[in-house]
Scaffold this motif. Structure first.
Motif, PDB file in Angstrom:
ATOM      1  N   VAL A 195       0.861  -1.194   0.000  1.00 38.94           N
ATOM      2  CA  VAL A 195       0.000   0.000   0.000  1.00 38.94           C
ATOM      3  C   VAL A 195       0.893   1.239   0.000  1.00 38.94           C
ATOM      4  CG1 VAL A 195      -1.967  -1.094   1.122  1.00 38.94           C
ATOM      5  CG2 VAL A 195      -0.199  -0.050   2.522  1.00 38.94           C
ATOM      6  N   THR A 196       0.361   2.336  -0.518  1.00 40.44           N
ATOM      7  CA  THR A 196       1.188   3.532  -0.759  1.00 40.44           C
ATOM      8  C   THR A 196       2.018   3.936   0.456  1.00 40.44           C
ATOM      9  OG1 THR A 196      -0.847   4.737  -0.345  1.00 40.44           O
ATOM     10  CG2 THR A 196      -0.123   4.611  -2.601  1.00 40.44           C
ATOM     11  N   THR A 197       1.406   3.909   1.641  1.00 40.11           N
ATOM     12  CA  THR A 197       2.126   4.380   2.822  1.00 40.11           C
ATOM     13  C   THR A 197       3.318   3.481   3.142  1.00 40.11           C
ATOM     14  OG1 THR A 197       0.026   5.220   3.611  1.00 40.11           O
ATOM     15  CG2 THR A 197       1.774   5.060   5.230  1.00 40.11           C
ATOM     16  N   ARG A 225      -4.834   0.593  -0.755  1.00 37.22           N
ATOM     17  CA  ARG A 225      -5.207  -0.676  -0.127  1.00 37.22           C
ATOM     18  C   ARG A 225      -6.167  -1.493  -1.000  1.00 37.22           C
ATOM     19  NH1 ARG A 225      -9.349  -2.493   3.178  1.00 37.22           N
ATOM     20  NH2 ARG A 225      -8.704  -4.101   4.672  1.00 37.22           N
ATOM     21  N   SER A 260      -1.228  -2.477   6.522  1.00 40.79           N
ATOM     22  CA  SER A 260      -1.419  -2.439   7.969  1.00 40.79           C
ATOM     23  C   SER A 260      -2.848  -2.868   8.325  1.00 40.79           C
ATOM     24  CB  SER A 260      -1.045  -1.085   8.572  1.00 40.79           C
ATOM     25  OG  SER A 260      -1.983  -0.126   8.254  1.00 40.79           O
ATOM     26  N   HIS A 261      -3.697  -3.027   7.297  1.00 37.86           N
ATOM     27  CA  HIS A 261      -5.033  -3.593   7.544  1.00 37.86           C
ATOM     28  C   HIS A 261      -5.276  -4.701   6.542  1.00 37.86           C
ATOM     29  CE1 HIS A 261      -5.148   0.473   9.091  1.00 37.86           C
ATOM     30  NE2 HIS A 261      -5.914  -0.045  10.015  1.00 37.86           N
ATOM     31  N   ASN A 263       2.831   0.901  12.966  1.00 41.13           N
ATOM     32  CA  ASN A 263       2.449   2.012  12.097  1.00 41.13           C
ATOM     33  C   ASN A 263       1.660   2.998  12.952  1.00 41.13           C
ATOM     34  OD1 ASN A 263       1.829   3.630   9.929  1.00 41.13           O
ATOM     35  ND2 ASN A 263       0.097   2.364   9.258  1.00 41.13           N
ATOM     36  N   ARG A 295      -7.265  11.160   2.976  1.00 39.21           N
ATOM     37  CA  ARG A 295      -6.958  10.314   1.818  1.00 39.21           C
ATOM     38  C   ARG A 295      -8.254   9.845   1.145  1.00 39.21           C
ATOM     39  NH1 ARG A 295      -2.338   7.153   1.669  1.00 39.21           N
ATOM     40  NH2 ARG A 295      -3.467   6.148  -0.038  1.00 39.21           N
ATOM     41  N   SER A 315      -8.352   3.914   0.782  1.00 44.20           N
ATOM     42  CA  SER A 315      -7.050   4.023   1.441  1.00 44.20           C
ATOM     43  C   SER A 315      -7.120   3.410   2.842  1.00 44.20           C
ATOM     44  CB  SER A 315      -6.676   5.506   1.531  1.00 44.20           C
ATOM     45  OG  SER A 315      -6.060   5.802   2.757  1.00 44.20           O
ATOM     46  N   GLY A 316      -6.077   2.673   3.216  1.00 45.60           N
ATOM     47  CA  GLY A 316      -6.017   2.052   4.540  1.00 45.60           C
ATOM     48  C   GLY A 316      -5.927   3.110   5.631  1.00 45.60           C
ATOM     49  N   THR A 317      -5.205   4.204   5.337  1.00 41.02           N
ATOM     50  CA  THR A 317      -5.077   5.300   6.299  1.00 41.02           C
ATOM     51  C   THR A 317      -6.465   5.860   6.623  1.00 41.02           C
ATOM     52  OG1 THR A 317      -2.953   5.848   5.297  1.00 41.02           O
ATOM     53  CG2 THR A 317      -4.001   7.573   6.612  1.00 41.02           C
TER      54      THR A 317
HETATM   55  P1  PGA Z   1      -2.941   3.448   2.252  1.00 41.31           P
HETATM   56  O1  PGA Z   1      -2.798   2.222   3.282  1.00 41.31           O
HETATM   57  O2  PGA Z   1      -1.563   3.831   1.819  1.00 41.31           O
HETATM   58  O3  PGA Z   1      -3.841   2.847   1.195  1.00 41.31           O
HETATM   59  O4  PGA Z   1      -3.617   4.548   3.019  1.00 41.31           O
HETATM   60  C1  PGA Z   1      -2.110   2.383   4.470  1.00 41.31           C
HETATM   61  C2  PGA Z   1      -2.482   1.311   5.468  1.00 41.31           C
HETATM   62  O5  PGA Z   1      -2.952   0.196   5.106  1.00 41.31           O
HETATM   63  O6  PGA Z   1      -2.289   1.635   6.659  1.00 41.31           O
END
Ligand code: PGA
Length: 303
Positions: free
Chosen positions: A106-108, A136, A154-155, A170, A201, A205-207
Motif C-alpha cells: 500500500v502507498t504508505t 489498499r 497495515s489492515h 504504524n 486520503r 485508502s487504509g489510512t
Molecule cells: P494506504 O494504506 O496507503 O492505502 O492509506 C495504508 C495502510 O494500510 O495503513
C-alpha cells in the motif's frame, strides 16, 4: 490431445497475450516486449486461431477481454507462476537463490519496504524485483488475482485466508502547519481541532479506514474538507496552510521544508501493525521462502 499441447500455441504467444491483457494496450505491450505492434497483433491472431476463440473485443478505442480471454488470462498466470517457481527450484539445486520476488505494498508502506529489501538484496544480489505500489483497495485486488508473492498492509483484508507476518508498528499522527497554536503544546483535545479543515486520503485508502474507525470508536466527529489521493500531496497542503490531517509517521521523515508540526492530541496516535502477508495455500518459490526466512530472522522494528 489438448490444443495447448500442440505446436500451435507457444509460451511466447501466451506471454504476449498476458502482457496485452494486463496493460490493456497492444502498442504499450509491444514497447514493453521490444516488438513491433504488427507482430504483437499477428501473435495474438495466431493464438486466437489455435484456441478457436476471440480473446479481445475492441469497443471504441478500448480493448476488453472476452469471457474466454479472462479464462485464458487466469490460466496463463498460473502457468507463468509455476514456470517462475520451477526456474527458482532448478537454480536452488545449484545452490543459487535466483528468480523474481513479486511484492506489492500500500502507498504508505513505500516508506518502510525499501528498508526491508535493502539487506535482503545485499544477501541475494541475483534476485530480480517487481515492486508495485497502490492503495489498499488496489493491493487487495492484486492479492485476489494472485499477482504477487507478498503484499504489505497495515489492515490486511479479513475475508481472505492469509498468513500475516508482523513487520513494524504504524503510528498515525496529527499534523498541522508549524505555526499552528497547538504546535509544541503538551496535549490538546480533539474537540479544539474538530472545526479546522481536515484533509483526508481517498476512499479505499487504509489510512482513511484507520482514521474513520478510530474516530467512530472515540465518538469523535470527522468533517473532511478535502480528499487528496496522496500522502505527499497532503503533507505539502498542510505545510501550505490548507488544514490539518492525520498521516502515518513513516511519511514524515522528510517534513515539508520544516513547515509541519506533529500535534499531541489526547487519544492519538492511532497505532496499527504493518504485516507482510501471503495466501496460506500459496506455493512459495525458493526466492519467496528465502525472503520469509530473512524477514522472520531480523530483529523486530528493524525497518
Ligand atoms: P494506504 O494504506 O496507503 O492505502 O492509506 C495504508 C495502510 O494500510 O495503513
Amino acid at each position: 490431445m489438448s490444443r495447448f499441447h500442440t505446436r500451435r500455441t507457444t509460451f511466447r504467444q501466451l506471454e504476449i497475450f498476458k502482457t496485452v491483457a494486463e496493460i490493456g494496450s497492444v502498442t504499450q505491450a509491444a514497447e514493453l516486449l521490444h516488438l513491433t505492434q504488427p507482430s504483437v497483433s499477428a501473435q495474438l491472431s495466431k493464438l486466437e486461431d489455435a484456441l478457436g476463440v476471440n480473446l479481445f473485443e475492441q469497443i471504441g478505442r478500448k480493448l476488453y477481454l472476452t469471457d474466454a480471454g479472462q479464462r485464458v488470462l487466469r490460466e496463463s498466470r498460473v502457468l507463468f507462476d509455476s514456470l517462475d517457481r520451477l526456474e527458482g527450484e532448478l537454480a536452488e539445486l545449484h545452490g543459487l537463490t535466483k528468480g523474481i520476488l513479486r511484492l506489492s505494498a500500500v502507498t504508505t508502506a513505500k516508506y518502510l519496504v525499501p528498508g526491508l529489501l535493502g539487506p535482503f538484496y545485499q544477501a541475494h544480489p541475483d534476485v530480480a524485483l517487481d515492486f508495485q505500489i497502490a492503495n489498499r483497495e488496489q493491493v487487495i485486488r492484486r492479492l485476489e488475482d494472485n499477482l504477487d508473492d507478498f503484499c504489505v498492509f497495515s489492515h490486511p483484508p479479513e475475508h481472505l485466508d492469509l498468513v500475516k507476518i508482523p513487520l513494524a508498528e504504524n503510528r498515525l499522527v496529527l499534523i498541522a502547519h508549524a505555526n499552528h497554536p497547538a504546535a509544541g503544546q503538551a496535549e490538546v483535545e480533539w474537540s479544539s481541532l474538530e472545526h479546522e479543515p481536515f484533509l483526508t486520503r481517498e476512499p479505499g485508502s487504509g489510512t482513511r479506514i484507520a482514521i474513520e474507525s478510530h474516530f467512530a470508536r472515540q465518538g469523535w466527529t470527522l468533517r473532511p474538507r478535502m480528499t487528496i489521493a496522496s500522502n505527499e500531496a497532503i503533507k505539502e497542503s498542510v505545510a501550505a496552510g490548507l488544514g490539518i490531517s492525520i498521516l502515518s509517521r513513516h511519511t514524515l521523515f522528510h517534513m515539508a521544508q520544516g513547515n509541519l508540526a506533529e500535534i499531541n492530541v489526547r487519544g492519538l496516535p492511532i497505532t496499527n501493525t504493518w504485516y507482510l502477508v501471503h495466501w496460506r495455500t500459496k506455493a512459495l518459490s525458493p526466492v519467496a521462502r528465502a525472503f520469509i526466512e530473512f524477514v522472520r530472522a531480523r530483529p523486530p522494528e528493524a525497518t
